[in-house]
Design a protein around this motif. Structure first.
Motif: not given
Length: 102
Positions: A35-51
């Motif tokens: 679950x933590x890795x999935x959350x990390x993956x989701x967080x990373x996607x949102x950061x990447x799309x924002x930047x």
């Protein structure tokens, strides 16, 4: 002699129950990691799309996260199989102890 064997069988049953509980805890921990890795993956996607979609600006390497998730998924599968096997062995031992007690 049968009473001695019953005592040994009960001790083996107790040890198998403890093993089952440990494997169950390991499975729960592995599920939490997943679950933590999935959350990390989701967080990373949102950061990447924002930047502006540049992966060089990402907080974590998305490919590495995918590899970690795949490894965790395999581990979860293996732990589930081990838990099912120990549960079946535990049931057989319980039936054997019950038979000896009769």
């Amino acid at each position: 002699m049968l009473k001695e064997y019953l005592v040994v069988a009960q001790e083996a049953l107790k040890a198998k129950k403890e093993m089952y509980l440990v494997k169950q805890q390991r499975l729960e921990l592995a599920q939490q990691e997943m679950l933590l890795f999935h959350e990390l993956s989701e967080d990373n996607r949102s950061i990447t799309s924002t930047l502006s979609g540049s992966s060089s600006n990402a907080k974590y390497d998305p490919d590495q996260i995918k590899v970690e998730i795949a490894c965790r998924r395999e581990r979860l599968s293996r732990l589930k199989q081990e838990l099912a096997q120990v549960k079946q062995e535990l049931q057989y031992k319980e039936m054997g102890v019950e038979t000896l007690q009769e």
